[in-house]
Design a protein around this motif. Structure first.
Motif, PDB file in Angstrom:
ATOM      1  N   ALA A 111       0.855  -1.199   0.000  1.00 24.32           N
ATOM      2  CA  ALA A 111       0.000   0.000   0.000  1.00 24.32           C
ATOM      3  C   ALA A 111       0.887   1.243   0.000  1.00 24.32           C
ATOM      4  O   ALA A 111       1.126   1.856   1.045  1.00 24.32           O
ATOM      5  N   PRO A 112       1.408   1.634  -1.164  1.00 18.54           N
ATOM      6  CA  PRO A 112       2.375   2.741  -1.218  1.00 18.54           C
ATOM      7  C   PRO A 112       1.815   4.094  -0.796  1.00 18.54           C
ATOM      8  O   PRO A 112       2.566   4.967  -0.379  1.00 18.54           O
ATOM      9  N   PHE A 113       0.478   4.259  -0.877  1.00 17.35           N
ATOM     10  CA  PHE A 113      -0.105   5.565  -0.556  1.00 17.35           C
ATOM     11  C   PHE A 113      -0.856   5.566   0.780  1.00 17.35           C
ATOM     12  O   PHE A 113      -1.470   6.564   1.135  1.00 17.35           O
ATOM     13  N   ALA A 114      -0.795   4.456   1.509  1.00 17.19           N
ATOM     14  CA  ALA A 114      -1.478   4.376   2.790  1.00 17.19           C
ATOM     15  C   ALA A 114      -0.559   4.845   3.917  1.00 17.19           C
ATOM     16  O   ALA A 114       0.658   4.949   3.752  1.00 17.19           O
ATOM     17  N   LEU A 115      -1.164   5.137   5.066  1.00 19.57           N
ATOM     18  CA  LEU A 115      -0.384   5.514   6.241  1.00 19.57           C
ATOM     19  C   LEU A 115       0.317   4.280   6.808  1.00 19.57           C
ATOM     20  O   LEU A 115      -0.182   3.155   6.666  1.00 19.57           O
ATOM     21  N   PRO A 116       1.457   4.443   7.450  1.00 19.27           N
ATOM     22  CA  PRO A 116       2.151   3.273   8.022  1.00 19.27           C
ATOM     23  C   PRO A 116       1.369   2.677   9.193  1.00 19.27           C
ATOM     24  O   PRO A 116       0.702   3.394   9.941  1.00 19.27           O
ATOM     25  N   GLU A 117       1.445   1.363   9.335  1.00 20.65           N
ATOM     26  CA  GLU A 117       0.765   0.702  10.450  1.00 20.65           C
ATOM     27  C   GLU A 117       1.398   1.095  11.784  1.00 20.65           C
ATOM     28  O   GLU A 117       0.719   1.231  12.795  1.00 20.65           O
ATOM     29  N   SER A 118       2.699   1.268  11.777  1.00 16.52           N
ATOM     30  CA  SER A 118       3.421   1.749  12.960  1.00 16.52           C
ATOM     31  C   SER A 118       4.651   2.517  12.482  1.00 16.52           C
ATOM     32  O   SER A 118       5.186   2.237  11.412  1.00 16.52           O
ATOM     33  N   LEU A 119       5.061   3.498  13.282  1.00 13.50           N
ATOM     34  CA  LEU A 119       6.195   4.336  12.894  1.00 13.50           C
ATOM     35  C   LEU A 119       7.502   3.595  13.156  1.00 13.50           C
ATOM     36  O   LEU A 119       7.851   3.306  14.301  1.00 13.50           O
ATOM     37  N   LYS A 120       8.231   3.310  12.106  1.00 12.55           N
ATOM     38  CA  LYS A 120       9.483   2.561  12.218  1.00 12.55           C
ATOM     39  C   LYS A 120      10.668   3.546  12.230  1.00 12.55           C
ATOM     40  O   LYS A 120      11.272   3.828  11.191  1.00 12.55           O
ATOM     41  N   TRP A 121      10.965   4.044  13.426  1.00 21.58           N
ATOM     42  CA  TRP A 121      12.049   5.020  13.586  1.00 21.58           C
ATOM     43  C   TRP A 121      13.418   4.410  13.293  1.00 21.58           C
ATOM     44  O   TRP A 121      14.348   5.132  12.950  1.00 21.58           O
ATOM     45  N   ASP A 122      13.496   3.069  13.416  1.00 22.17           N
ATOM     46  CA  ASP A 122      14.800   2.441  13.174  1.00 22.17           C
ATOM     47  C   ASP A 122      15.225   2.536  11.706  1.00 22.17           C
ATOM     48  O   ASP A 122      16.398   2.333  11.378  1.00 22.17           O
ATOM     49  N   ASN A 123      14.277   2.858  10.792  1.00 21.26           N
ATOM     50  CA  ASN A 123      14.658   3.086   9.395  1.00 21.26           C
ATOM     51  C   ASN A 123      15.699   4.205   9.286  1.00 21.26           C
ATOM     52  O   ASN A 123      16.670   4.101   8.537  1.00 21.26           O
ATOM     53  N   PHE A 124      15.485   5.271  10.058  1.00 18.33           N
ATOM     54  CA  PHE A 124      16.396   6.408  10.011  1.00 18.33           C
ATOM     55  C   PHE A 124      17.748   6.054  10.619  1.00 18.33           C
ATOM     56  O   PHE A 124      18.795   6.453  10.107  1.00 18.33           O
ATOM     57  N   ARG A 137      19.122   3.013  10.852  1.00 21.48           N
ATOM     58  CA  ARG A 137      19.823   2.087   9.956  1.00 21.48           C
ATOM     59  C   ARG A 137      20.331   2.792   8.707  1.00 21.48           C
ATOM     60  O   ARG A 137      21.450   2.556   8.244  1.00 21.48           O
ATOM     61  N   ALA A 138      19.504   3.692   8.141  1.00 20.16           N
ATOM     62  CA  ALA A 138      19.923   4.431   6.944  1.00 20.16           C
ATOM     63  C   ALA A 138      21.145   5.297   7.247  1.00 20.16           C
ATOM     64  O   ALA A 138      22.079   5.379   6.440  1.00 20.16           O
ATOM     65  N   TRP A 139      21.152   5.920   8.426  1.00 20.49           N
ATOM     66  CA  TRP A 139      22.279   6.768   8.817  1.00 20.49           C
ATOM     67  C   TRP A 139      23.559   5.950   8.980  1.00 20.49           C
ATOM     68  O   TRP A 139      24.630   6.351   8.533  1.00 20.49           O
ATOM     69  N   GLU A 140      23.434   4.777   9.603  1.00 28.48           N
ATOM     70  CA  GLU A 140      24.622   3.957   9.880  1.00 28.48           C
ATOM     71  C   GLU A 140      25.129   3.230   8.632  1.00 28.48           C
ATOM     72  O   GLU A 140      26.338   3.199   8.374  1.00 28.48           O
ATOM     73  N   VAL A 141      24.212   2.656   7.857  1.00 26.92           N
ATOM     74  CA  VAL A 141      24.618   1.852   6.703  1.00 26.92           C
ATOM     75  C   VAL A 141      25.300   2.707   5.635  1.00 26.92           C
ATOM     76  O   VAL A 141      26.314   2.315   5.055  1.00 26.92           O
ATOM     77  N   SER A 142      24.757   3.889   5.381  1.00 29.36           N
ATOM     78  CA  SER A 142      25.283   4.730   4.297  1.00 29.36           C
ATOM     79  C   SER A 142      26.393   5.667   4.738  1.00 29.36           C
ATOM     80  O   SER A 142      27.036   6.291   3.888  1.00 29.36           O
ATOM     81  N   GLY A 143      26.611   5.785   6.035  1.00 28.28           N
ATOM     82  CA  GLY A 143      27.602   6.754   6.510  1.00 28.28           C
ATOM     83  C   GLY A 143      27.183   8.180   6.207  1.00 28.28           C
ATOM     84  O   GLY A 143      27.991   9.001   5.746  1.00 28.28           O
ATOM     85  N   MET A 144      25.928   8.489   6.482  1.00 33.47           N
ATOM     86  CA  MET A 144      25.388   9.789   6.105  1.00 33.47           C
ATOM     87  C   MET A 144      26.001  10.933   6.901  1.00 33.47           C
ATOM     88  O   MET A 144      25.987  12.080   6.441  1.00 33.47           O
ATOM     89  N   GLY A 145      26.511  10.645   8.088  1.00 32.77           N
ATOM     90  CA  GLY A 145      27.125  11.707   8.876  1.00 32.77           C
ATOM     91  C   GLY A 145      28.293  12.335   8.137  1.00 32.77           C
ATOM     92  O   GLY A 145      28.372  13.568   7.976  1.00 32.77           O
ATOM     93  N   TYR A 203      13.771   0.047  -0.312  1.00 29.64           N
ATOM     94  CA  TYR A 203      13.056   1.319  -0.396  1.00 29.64           C
ATOM     95  C   TYR A 203      12.852   1.970   0.972  1.00 29.64           C
ATOM     96  O   TYR A 203      12.832   3.204   1.070  1.00 29.64           O
ATOM     97  N   SER A 204      12.680   1.206   2.002  1.00 28.04           N
ATOM     98  CA  SER A 204      12.461   1.792   3.325  1.00 28.04           C
ATOM     99  C   SER A 204      13.677   2.599   3.762  1.00 28.04           C
ATOM    100  O   SER A 204      13.550   3.730   4.249  1.00 28.04           O
ATOM    101  N   LEU A 205      14.884   2.049   3.562  1.00 25.20           N
ATOM    102  CA  LEU A 205      16.097   2.775   3.925  1.00 25.20           C
ATOM    103  C   LEU A 205      16.384   3.912   2.938  1.00 25.20           C
ATOM    104  O   LEU A 205      16.868   4.978   3.335  1.00 25.20           O
ATOM    105  N   THR A 206      16.087   3.681   1.665  1.00 18.84           N
ATOM    106  CA  THR A 206      16.301   4.734   0.665  1.00 18.84           C
ATOM    107  C   THR A 206      15.451   5.962   0.969  1.00 18.84           C
ATOM    108  O   THR A 206      15.933   7.102   0.950  1.00 18.84           O
TER     109      THR A 206
END
Length: 290
Positions: free
Chosen positions: A58-71, A73-81, A254-257
């Motif tokens: 459901a790409p246009f629906a609201l999330p069932e729960s807020l997955k803060w760990d996406n941010f 993991r994305a920060w750590e995996v990509s070295g965004m800092g 896509y979640s991490l992207t």
């Protein structure tokens, strides 16, 4: 007599009612336009809290729960800092060069008469017609010869150079509208050309400089092709390059992207909120004085 006096009042009411209807339609149109414009940004931040399964189902629906760990993991995996620091360094240095040198060139072109002035101005404006990415190969060859590949200069120099023509075009048009009397009064007070530029021209050009700055910031911050070709060292990657680490030739997380994209958008949104008054002043001033 009473009817004769009532007619103008009725006409006035009809005119006001017609204006209110037009204003209401305009407001509705602008509201819908604003919603359509903001929706991709809203969708990005909503989707950043979803899992991959939710995005596919459901790409246009609201999330069932807020997955803060996406941010996280994305920060750590990509070295965004580190990537964000690199992007800030490249963007801020490029902007500083663009605004100062662009303002200096625009000041000389708009306020002085000298030999080959029109030819120099035309040559600068010709830079607007050059397809930027058609220069990737020759620039790569040149930078390889002078040994500046995999350095900040490999990005700063082309960023500033390709943005300079539009900066000179906007600033020269803006500075050209200033009256000569200001400069004459400054000369009488003992101010030289450098003093006039830094104390009068540069401060008065802040609305136009803000417009040039925000355009340049967006282009420098989001630029991908030059960074991809000129930067191979992972320690020097900018934000756009880090977004590509979540995609391979076979799949994309896509979640991490989307989480990484949301993080990268935050500085741009914050800058716009801080500078929105200046940006609007610059746009209006450019429209009136251009």
């Amino acid at each position: 007599m009473a009817q004769t006096e009532a007619l103008p009042i009725d006409n006035t009411k009809k005119i006001k009612a017609g204006k209110n209807i037009k204003r209401g339609i305009l407001n509705i149109f602008l509201g819908v336009y604003a919603l359509l414009t903001l929706y991709p940004l809203i969708w990005l931040f909503i989707s950043a809290f979803k899992s991959n399964n939710e995005i596919y189902a459901a790409p246009f629906a609201l999330p069932e729960s807020l997955k803060w760990d996406n941010f996280v993991r994305a920060w750590e995996v990509s070295g965004m800092g580190k990537a964000m620091i690199n992007s800030f360094i490249v963007t801020i240095v490029s902007l500083a060069l663009l605004l100062v040198l662009g303002a200096l060139v625009a000041y000389a072109i708009s306020r002085f008469q000298f030999k080959f002035r029109n030819a120099i101005y035309a040559l600068l404006l010709f830079g607007l017609l050059i397809p930027v990415h058609s220069t990737l190969v020759p620039l790569f060859t040149m930078m390889n010869e002078v040994k500046i590949l995999d350095t900040y200069l490999a990005l700063i120099l082309p960023y500033f150079s390709f943005e300079l023509p539009i900066a000179v075009f906007l600033l020269a048009a803006f500075m050209g509208s200033f009256s000569k009397e200001m400069e004459e009064a400054a000369f009488i007070d003992g101010c030289g050309y450098w003093g006039i530029f830094w104390k009068i021209m540069f401060p008065l050009s802040l609305p136009a400089l803000s417009t040039v700055g925000i355009i340049g910031f967006l282009r420098f911050w989001n630029e991908f092709a030059f960074a991809l070709v000129f930067i191979n060292d992972s320690a020097l990657r900018t934000i756009p390059l880090t977004l590509s680490v979540f995609s391979t030739g076979y799949s994309t997380d896509y979640s991490l992207t989307l989480a990484a994209m949301a993080i990268s958008v935050i500085p741009v949104v914050v800058l716009f909120l801080i500078m929105q008054d200046r940006i609007m002043q610059g746009m209006v001033a450019g429209a009136v004085k251009g």
